[in-house]
Design an enzyme around this catalytic site. Structure first.
Site, short mmCIF file in Angstrom:
data_model
loop_
_atom_site.label_atom_id
_atom_site.label_comp_id
_atom_site.label_asym_id
_atom_site.label_seq_id
_atom_site.Cartn_x
_atom_site.Cartn_y
_atom_site.Cartn_z
N HIS A 138 -3.39 108.37 -13.41
CA HIS A 138 -3.70 109.46 -14.34
C HIS A 138 -3.71 108.99 -15.79
CE1 HIS A 138 -3.41 112.96 -11.51
NE2 HIS A 138 -2.90 111.98 -10.77
N ASP A 168 -5.03 108.72 -24.29
CA ASP A 168 -4.71 109.68 -23.23
C ASP A 168 -5.56 109.39 -22.01
OD1 ASP A 168 -3.48 111.89 -22.05
OD2 ASP A 168 -3.78 113.16 -23.81
O1 LIG Z 1 6.08 114.23 -15.22
P1 LIG Z 1 6.40 114.12 -16.68
O2 LIG Z 1 7.13 112.86 -17.01
O3 LIG Z 1 7.07 115.36 -17.18
O4 LIG Z 1 5.00 114.05 -17.49
C1 LIG Z 1 3.92 114.94 -17.25
C2 LIG Z 1 2.69 114.19 -16.73
O5 LIG Z 1 2.19 113.39 -17.81
C3 LIG Z 1 1.11 112.52 -17.50
O6 LIG Z 1 -0.09 113.26 -17.28
C4 LIG Z 1 -1.35 112.62 -17.09
O7 LIG Z 1 -2.13 113.28 -16.14
C5 LIG Z 1 -3.10 114.21 -16.62
C6 LIG Z 1 -3.91 114.71 -15.43
O8 LIG Z 1 -4.61 113.66 -14.82
C7 LIG Z 1 -3.99 113.56 -17.66
O9 LIG Z 1 -4.93 114.52 -18.16
C8 LIG Z 1 -3.14 113.03 -18.80
O10 LIG Z 1 -3.98 112.33 -19.71
C9 LIG Z 1 -2.06 112.09 -18.31
O11 LIG Z 1 -1.18 111.80 -19.39
C10 LIG Z 1 1.48 111.64 -16.33
O12 LIG Z 1 0.41 110.77 -16.02
C11 LIG Z 1 1.93 112.44 -15.12
O13 LIG Z 1 2.37 111.56 -14.09
C12 LIG Z 1 3.10 113.32 -15.54
O14 LIG Z 1 3.48 114.14 -14.45
O1 LIG Z 2 3.22 125.07 -22.64
C1 LIG Z 2 2.45 124.47 -21.89
C2 LIG Z 2 1.80 123.29 -22.27
C3 LIG Z 2 0.94 122.68 -21.37
N1 LIG Z 2 0.74 123.21 -20.14
C4 LIG Z 2 -0.20 122.58 -19.21
O2 LIG Z 2 0.10 121.20 -19.06
C5 LIG Z 2 -1.09 120.48 -18.82
C6 LIG Z 2 -1.15 119.28 -19.75
O3 LIG Z 2 -2.06 118.37 -19.22
P1 LIG Z 2 -2.76 117.22 -20.07
O4 LIG Z 2 -3.67 116.52 -19.16
O5 LIG Z 2 -3.41 117.78 -21.29
O6 LIG Z 2 -1.58 116.26 -20.58
P2 LIG Z 2 -0.28 115.64 -19.88
O7 LIG Z 2 0.85 116.50 -20.31
O8 LIG Z 2 -0.50 115.67 -18.41
O9 LIG Z 2 -0.18 114.27 -20.45
C7 LIG Z 2 -2.27 121.43 -19.03
O10 LIG Z 2 -2.77 121.84 -17.77
C8 LIG Z 2 -1.62 122.61 -19.75
O11 LIG Z 2 -2.22 123.86 -19.47
C9 LIG Z 2 1.38 124.37 -19.76
O12 LIG Z 2 1.18 124.86 -18.64
N2 LIG Z 2 2.23 124.97 -20.64
#
Ligand SMILES: O=P(O)(O)OC[C@H]1O[C@H](O[C@H]2O[C@H](CO)[C@@H](O)[C@H](O)[C@H]2O)[C@H](O)[C@@H](O)[C@@H]1O
Ligand SMILES: O=c1ccn([C@@H]2O[C@H](COP(=O)(O)OP(=O)(O)O)[C@@H](O)[C@H]2O)c(=O)[nH]1
Length: 488
Positions: free
Chosen positions: A158, A366
């Protein structure tokens, strides 16, 4: 149809308040899995003592069966907070300066991957399709292969895959690269990420490239391909439309009192470029004084990974920065930045996206960024807002009609805000229509289908090797239940 088993560190199990953790992986996968059904193995989010690790907790919700495992406190510190989030995350986001490499954490990372394999093994059926997600679990296929698993196993990353000069700074880069080659299909967010991966293999002299998407290492062939993740476009648009009937929506409109709303939504993460964004907003206000008192930035930033020191430090930095701008430019009846430090539910977010004239999605790096996609889907087609999007987000490869910015260029971003707020309706509509067509074509269901079609269509070309490869001098055995862990 084969049963689908998804494995990821993060699973959207609602907490006591009924809120699932913010984060794109959990949001997207839940949507995709709800459509097909299957088993989802992941971390329960709880930590305990070594002797307290019990059987998996099973939770059934619709056609998804969750199998959740606790981890020990040491596991969480070494694998999640340590290697995954202080080595792999910063390196994949080009922040070599923040990578804190330690052997203990690295050993913990491989140990927990072996533990995940041990939890999965007793549940596995011969024709299950296994789909592993993200940087926490890169070595999982290698662990499963060692235990004789011959199922088709796919992996989706991701986050970005960095250029070789960056990736190869990591002391265990070779184990990780080799570990990836044990998968049958490796998915990336963008072509750029896949090419970086291919360059790493080439630089390490690992195997050969058979074609654009096919590679061979030893006798094992595998696919490496971009599968840009999407959202549930039409459903999200519907949620946003309905949000205008809610009390929150009315209260928010009332409190804005005609001011233009700019929105930013990000986990509190250094990769998201939040401090540069606030700088750009301040520069915009200073250079366009006539906008002062007429524009408000709503920055929604749930806390994330707070136990990791770099994230903890950020909490202070961003709060102080927002406070400083508000103190310097605010008036008795206008606060330039509304800074919300907690997670909002998606229907509330959808309504706020729709209300905002402009979204600032300006990460420094990202994988994809689903917020960018959600913002577009939530717009009113008669009067859509403008998306300011970092060229360093995976989403920028698809959403070409966004106003692309370089988040490191604070003054350039400030000018893009001015341009976005002044953009004529016709141009906004044209840009929005282009982006919306892309989001409809490649929604989360199409993403899931594309990956699983490729995974189902592959066949393993070789038997797994009998001898377990060395993983940095660290090995572990499993009892027949696959639950006890020993260090050798
Ligand atoms: O699980 P956390 O440590 O709380 O972090 C939340 C997620 O962050 C990252 O999200 C990524 O996946 C998104 C969907 O593909 C993508 O849009 C975004 O650019 C990425 O940063 C991380 O990769 C996940 O594993 C985490 O669960
Ligand atoms: O207060 C919040 C902030 C973010 N999101 C969700 O968290 C996801 C963030 O995904 P993104 O790919 O932009 O970044 P990541 O946190 O996975 O790096 C999106 O679906 C948002 O709608 C949410 O549900 N509540």
């Amino acid at each position: 149809m084969s049963r689908l088993i998804v494995v990821s560190n993060r699973v959207p199990v609602p907490d006591k308040r009924g809120t699932a953790p913010a984060g794109g992986l959990a949001v997207a996968l839940k949507t995709a899995l709800e459509a097909r059904g299957g088993l989802w193995l992941g971390w329960s989010g709880r930590s305990c003592g070594e002797d307290e690790i019990g059987p998996l907790t099973s939770v059934k919700e619709g056609n998804i069966e969750y199998a959740l495992t606790d981890l020990t406190q040491q596991d969480v510190e070494e694998y999640y907070q340590g290697f995954a989030n202080r080595v792999l995350w910063p390196i994949c986001h080009y922040r070599l300066d923040l990578a804190e490499y330690g052997r203990r954490e690295m050993a913990g990372y491989f140990r927990v991957n072996r533990f995940f394999a041990s939890r999965l093994l007793p549940m596995l059926r011969e024709d299950d399709l296994i789909w592993v997600h993200d940087y926490h679990l890169i070595p999982l296929a290698a662990e499963l292969r060692r235990q004789g698993v011959r199922n088709r196993i796919g992996f989706f990353l991701h986050i970005p895959w960095p250029a070789p000069d960056v990736f190869l700074t990591m002391p265990v880069h070779e184990e990780l690269l080799k570990g990836l080659t044990e998968y049958d299909v490796i998915g990336f967010q963008t072509v750029h990420d896949r090419e970086n991966f291919a360059d790493c293999l080439a630089r390490q002299g690992l195997g050969k490239r058979l074609g654009t998407t096919r590679f061979m290492v030893g006798e094992q062939a595998f696919t490496a391909k971009p599968y840009p993740i999407g959202i549930e476009t039409d459903e999200f648009a519907g949620i946003a439309r309905r949000a205008s009937e809610t009390t929150l929506h009315r209260r928010m409109l009332q409190s804005l009192d005609g001011k233009a709303l700019i929105i930013g939504v990000d986990r509190l993460d250094y990769s998201k470029g939040i401090t540069q964004r606030i700088d750009a907003f301040e520069t915009f206000l200073t250079r366009h004084p006539d906008s002062q008192r007429h524009v408000t930035l709503l920055q929604i930033t749930p806390k994330s990974r707070s136990e990791v020191p770099e994230y903890e430090a950020m909490q202070r930095t961003v709060a102080e920065q927002a406070g400083r701008v508000n103190g310097a430019l605010g008036t008795v009846d206008w606060v330039p930045i509304r800074y919300v430090n907690r997670s909002l539910r998606r229907p509330a977010l959808a309504g706020l996206y729709r209300m905002a004239k402009l979204a600032m999605v300006t990460p420094l790096r990202d994988g994809m960024n689903l917020v960018a996609k959600e913002y577009v889907a939530a717009q009113n087609e008669e009067d859509p807002g403008v998306l300011l999007l970092s060229r360093f987000a995976g989403a920028a490869q698809e959403l070409k009609e966004a106003v692309l910015v370089n988040p490191y260029d604070v003054e350039g971003t400030a000018e893009a805000i001015a341009r976005g707020l002044a953009m004529p309706l016709e141009e906004r509509r044209q840009r929005w229509q282009g982006m919306m067509a892309t989001l409809r074509e490649n929604d989360v269901f199409a993403w899931c289908r594309a990956f699983l079609d490729d995974l189902s269509g592959t066949a393993r070309t070789t038997a797994p090797s009998a001898a377990p490869p060395k993983t940095a001098g660290y090995r572990m055995t499993l009892d027949p239940e696959g639950t006890r862990r020993h260090r050798l």
